[in-house]
Design a protein around this motif. Structure first.
Motif, PDB file in Angstrom:
ATOM      1  N   PHE A   1       0.681  -1.416   0.050  1.00  0.00           N
ATOM      2  CA  PHE A   1      -0.144   0.061  -0.096  1.00  0.00           C
ATOM      3  C   PHE A   1       0.668   1.231  -0.028  1.00  0.00           C
ATOM      4  N   THR A   2       0.426   2.278  -0.643  1.00  0.00           N
ATOM      5  CA  THR A   2       1.115   3.627  -0.708  1.00  0.00           C
ATOM      6  C   THR A   2       0.170   4.618  -0.548  1.00  0.00           C
ATOM      7  N   ILE A   3       0.515   5.404   0.257  1.00  0.00           N
ATOM      8  CA  ILE A   3      -0.476   6.588   0.862  1.00  0.00           C
ATOM      9  C   ILE A   3       0.369   8.032   0.203  1.00  0.00           C
ATOM     10  N   SER A   4      -0.811   8.625  -0.297  1.00  0.00           N
ATOM     11  CA  SER A   4      -0.296   9.955  -0.883  1.00  0.00           C
ATOM     12  C   SER A   4      -1.262  11.039  -0.820  1.00  0.00           C
ATOM     13  N   GLN A   5      -0.819  12.390  -1.040  1.00  0.00           N
ATOM     14  CA  GLN A   5      -1.828  13.340  -1.070  1.00  0.00           C
ATOM     15  C   GLN A   5      -1.375  14.310  -2.103  1.00  0.00           C
TER      16      GLN A   5
END
Length: 120
Positions: A68-72
């Motif tokens: 999983f990769t979180i980004s904004q």
């Protein structure tokens, strides 16, 4: 009153990918902390990933590291979670959350949740 609206949940086979998005009605992500939590059937809500102070650092639960990769996106005021190599145990309701103050990171804003179902 800041609102968080999630999208992107759905059903996928094991090994597949999904991308969750969370749109904020105001700029809440740039200077605070935000994250994704999930609630599996019969279990308490658990943190999956978090991002701090505009992307300065991130946190991932051991169960999702490397997948999983979180980004904004500060311009679009969105928070995303790219989920790859999904497993059946990832099946849960996923919630977007944000903290209106930082530090500390205490999630006090929540989206409505989006269902992710991974089948074998």
């Amino acid at each position: 009153h800041v609102q968080l609206v999630e999208s992107g949940g759905g059903s996928v086979e094991a090994g597949g990918s999904l991308r969750l998005s969370c749109a904020a009605s105001e700029d809440i992500f740039s200077h605070n902390c935000a994250g994704w939590l999930r609630q599996l059937p019969g279990k308490e809500r658990e943190a999956v990933a978090a991002i701090y102070s505009g992307g300065g650092s991130t946190y991932y639960a051991d169960s999702v590291k490397g997948r999983f990769t979180i980004s904004q996106d500060k311009v679009k005021q969105t928070l995303s979670l790219q989920m790859n190599s999904l497993k059946t145990e990832d099946t849960a309701i996923y919630y977007c959350a944000a903290s209106t103050t930082f530090p500390p990171c205490r999630f006090n804003l929540w989206g409505q949740g989006t269902q992710v179902t991974v089948s074998s």
